[in-house]
Enzyme design. Structure first.
Site, PDB file in Angstrom:
ATOM      1  CG  HIS A 322      -1.839  -1.165   1.315  1.00 47.19           C
ATOM      2  ND1 HIS A 322      -2.913  -1.328   0.485  1.00 47.19           N
ATOM      3  CD2 HIS A 322      -1.826  -2.254   2.128  1.00 47.19           C
ATOM      4  CE1 HIS A 322      -3.540  -2.450   0.774  1.00 47.19           C
ATOM      5  NE2 HIS A 322      -2.898  -3.041   1.765  1.00 47.19           N
ATOM      6  NE  ARG A 323       6.702   1.242   3.243  1.00 49.04           N
ATOM      7  CZ  ARG A 323       7.216   0.083   3.593  1.00 49.04           C
ATOM      8  NH1 ARG A 323       7.404  -0.839   2.662  1.00 49.04           N
ATOM      9  NH2 ARG A 323       7.544  -0.185   4.840  1.00 49.04           N
ATOM     10  CB  SER A 324       2.353   2.374  -4.749  1.00 56.49           C
ATOM     11  OG  SER A 324       1.159   1.612  -4.595  1.00 56.49           O
ATOM     12  CE1 TYR A 327       6.090   6.815   1.522  1.00 58.92           C
ATOM     13  CE2 TYR A 327       6.744   5.058   0.035  1.00 58.92           C
ATOM     14  CZ  TYR A 327       6.805   5.653   1.268  1.00 58.92           C
ATOM     15  OH  TYR A 327       7.591   5.105   2.253  1.00 58.92           O
TER      16      TYR A 327
END
Length: 720
Positions: A322-324, A327
């Site tokens: 889920h970082r994409s 960010y």
């Protein structure tokens, strides 16, 4: 950059100012439009996640990082005064550095003590007004490759602890970089443990210390910039994923652009002051745009539909985790603020997809290098929004019910024009027909294709040889005393010990002793055990020879060694002893006899002997025996060793003998890779049995080329 009001802080502040003055202006850098934009976005929102830049030699990676630092505005910090200065009750020992006067949650014990001395209430709303402040340049801290854990996270201050009789914290580089830039050059060569500590502290915004009698934490909110050269080794995927944007500094330049770069570098070297003055107007414009964007960022709004668009893009690209999207949302808001808008528009979403989601995507369209990204021009915060609205005249026709409901919801606003429908690109960026992705951005896929390693397998720890990395509690007799850590452990108890032994200045007891943990590079030994018997012997030997040369060309970085043992006739011989020399290997491999019997058992025995001797030296971390054979041994070990067959003694079961020799590899710590070159199905399955007996790996490769053998061997070194 160090504690406010201390001599170290004054030196660090002047050093940061001098570095900013010498920096190459960001506006003067030719090309690199995408990188400039990414760095500016990261500076608008320092908590965004940082930027990692990959590029070859001389591509301007460090110049870009230092050029951005020159644009950062100075910071206002609390001035605690000199330790032990007049008007204070004693020496001040700040835990947090570059303390923000407007954030009481960041104040440490020394700051609260100072407020109490000034007659204020540390928990009061007006406490910050009592504190003396001063303005210093934004810190720029570079993490050196040889940094120790103590210097990075902080440790016990020996001098202060001796004076006070208690453990006093000495801040490290993470504390010094607070509210500034933390720059890591050659990220791929940094120790894995140091990298993990650094990313954990920067990612959480807080550095927690639990060591040497210390239990505390301090804020660490900084802009993280990292660079590396992929030719010197890849970066692990999970490390790249911790950065918001992963970009490439490699660019194709025309002749005129390269000439301009050369002229600019020469002019800056001759007179940096005159060169900066030439670009001062553009630099001031970027600095002002950055300062305004930081002020506008808290007011930038992004709709639920726009967040959904970013999530769909990540799903369509096959992005893991889920970082994409997290960010990407922050990048879109930062780009809107940098463009002078208080709402996220379609352009902001496309930039977020291009910079954040595309490098992580697994499903990509063909490249189109004709669409570079550039920093947006400075714009007023509330003006000139009308020209952008006609670009989307037909979009409301597809979503009329949703648009009507959204316009009915913001009843609190007096002007309905202030709440337009969310601006979303008409087509997904990851569609093949849409705007394509720069192939240089695909750093995650490139790291996976190269194995994603950073050389960690070539590192071993010792207490006698290598580079000192950190102290440790001794286990048995101490071979190498870590003097720094020993003094830190003993410092808080010196006052009490001197009362018992006043004739001694420093008293160190056995419980204070700390040993050095040493680290050194120690590669692997790859022993090629080649069956030089039979009709296919020449082909196997030629392939093994090529694989040896291929591995030796890459042996220097990982300190790997290669050996070659052919077996034929009655015995196996060490044709090439362990070496890293390509010249010696070629000279030894010029003559390669072939034909005769297949003494497989003696070959395995010889390889085990060479491998065990190599491990005993302590210079290698592992030994891998690559047996290139069809698994058909027909010479017993006793005959190879010159032992005659006694009268009445039954013949040896060759298969069981070979399996018995291979089974000893487990105890010796030697790994076995069997490459089966038999073109037909082997009913006996001897190759598989051999690998299973040694706890190794079996690969059937009838056409064993030198390239294939070298690739499988290196994979075995990493995986076995």
């Amino acid at each position: 950059m160090v504690a406010s009001g201390t001599p170290a802080a004054a030196r660090a502040a002047s050093s940061a100012a001098a570095a900013a003055a010498r920096a190459f202006p960001l506006a003067a850098i030719t090309g690199h439009g995408t990188l400039k934009l990414a760095l500016l976005l990261a500076a608008v929102d320092p908590g965004l996640g940082g930027v990692v830049i990959a590029g070859g030699r001389g591509t301007g990676k460090s110049v870009l990082a230092r050029g951005l630092h020159a644009l950062l505005p100075p910071i206002d910090v609390i001035d605690l005064g000199e330790p032990g200065a007049a008007g204070t009750s004693g020496p001040q020992h700040p835990t947090a550095l570059n303390i923000d006067p407007q954030r009481p949650s960041d104040w440490d014990a020394a700051t609260r003590t100072r407020i109490s001395e000034l007659g204020g209430d540390p928990s009061g709303a007006d406490a910050s007004a009592l504190l003396p402040t001063k303005v210093i340049p934004a810190p720029f801290i570079q993490v050196p490759l040889g940094i120790t854990e103590d210097r990075l996270v902080g440790s016990v201050d020996v001098t202060a602890s001796l004076a006070s009789g208690q453990a006093i914290f000495q801040p490290g580089l993470l504390a010094e970089a607070h509210r500034g830039v933390l720059y890591v050059d050659e990220l791929n060569l940094l120790d894995d443990g140091i990298t993990n500590l650094l990313l954990a502290a920067v990612g959480s915004g807080d550095n927690r210390i639990e060591r040497e009698g210390l239990s505390l934490s301090h804020p660490c909110r900084c802009l993280l910039i990292a660079t590396y050269n992929p030719e010197e080794g890849a970066v692990r995927d999970h490390l790249l994923d911790r950065f918001a944007m992963a970009l490439s500094a490699n660019q194709v330049l025309e002749l005129g652009q390269r000439v301009e770069i050369t002229r600019s570098a020469l002019a800056h070297g001759e007179s940096s002051g005159a060169f900066r003055a030439q670009w001062q107007e553009e630099t001031d414009g970027l600095a002002t745009q950055l300062l305004l964007a930081r002020q506008w960022l808290p007011d930038v709004q992004i709709s639920r539909e726009q967040i959904g668009y970013l999530v769909k893009e990540a799903l369509r690209g096959g992005v893991e985790g889920h970082r994409s999207e997290l960010y990407a949302v922050r990048v879109a808001r930062a780009h809107a603020a940098l463009s002078g808008r208080d709402r996220v528009e379609a352009d902001d979403l496309q930039v977020a997809v291009r910079l954040v989601i595309a490098p992580r995507a697994r499903q990509l369209p063909p490249p189109d290098p004709d669409q570079p990204l550039e920093p947006p021009p400075p714009q007023p915060p509330q003006g000139d929004q009308a020209p952008e609205e006609p670009d989307q005249p037909d979009e409301p026709d597809q979503n009329e019910p949703e648009d009507d409901s959204e316009q009915e919801e913001p009843d609190e606003d007096d002007n309905p024009e202030d709440a337009p429908p969310p601006s979303i690109p008409e087509e997904f960026l990851l569609d093949p027909e849409a705007t394509a992705i720069d192939p240089d951005l695909l750093l995650f896929s490139a790291a996976k294709s190269k194995g994603g390693g950073s050389g960690s397998r070539a590192v071993v720890f010792s207490d006698s040889r290598g580079r000192y990395v950190k102290p440790m509690l001794p286990r048995g007799p101490v071979k190498r005393i870590a003097v720094d850590a020993t003094l830190r452990a003993a410092a808080p108890y010196q006052k009490a010990r001197r009362l018992r032994q006043p004739d001694r200045l420093v008293i160190v007891e056995e419980g204070d002793l700390r040993a050095k943990q040493l680290q050194r590079k120690a590669g692997a030994l790859v022993i090629f055990l080649v069956d030089a018997s039979g009709s296919m012997a020449l082909n196997r030997m030629q392939s093994a020879k090529g694989a040896v040369i291929r591995l030796l060309t890459e042996a220097y970085e990982n300190r790997d060694e290669v050996a070659l043992i052919p077996f034929r006739g009655e015995q196996a011989e060490v044709l090439l002893p362990p070496t890293r020399s390509i010249t010696a290997a070629r000279r030894r491999l010029e003559t390669m006899p072939c034909g005769g019997g297949s003494p497989l058992a003696h070959g395995l025995s010889q390889a085990a002997r060479v491998g065990a001797n190599a491990l005993a030296t302590g210079d290698l971390s592992q030994v891998v025996v690559v047996a290139i054979t069809d698994g058909r041994g027909n010479v017993p070990l006793s005959r190879s060793l010159g032992q005659p067959l006694l009268e009445g003694e039954e013949p040896v079961d060759l298969k069981e003998e070979v399996k018995q020799v291979a089974s000893r590899y487990r105890a010796l710590g030697i790994k076995l890779l069997v490459i089966d070159t038999e073109r037909k199905f082997i009913g006996s399955g001897m190759g598989k049995d051999l690998a299973e007996a040694a706890g190794g790996r079996y690969v059937q490769l009838p056409k064993a080329s030198d390239q294939a053998i070298a690739a499988i061997a290196m994979q075995a070194v990493s995986e076995l």
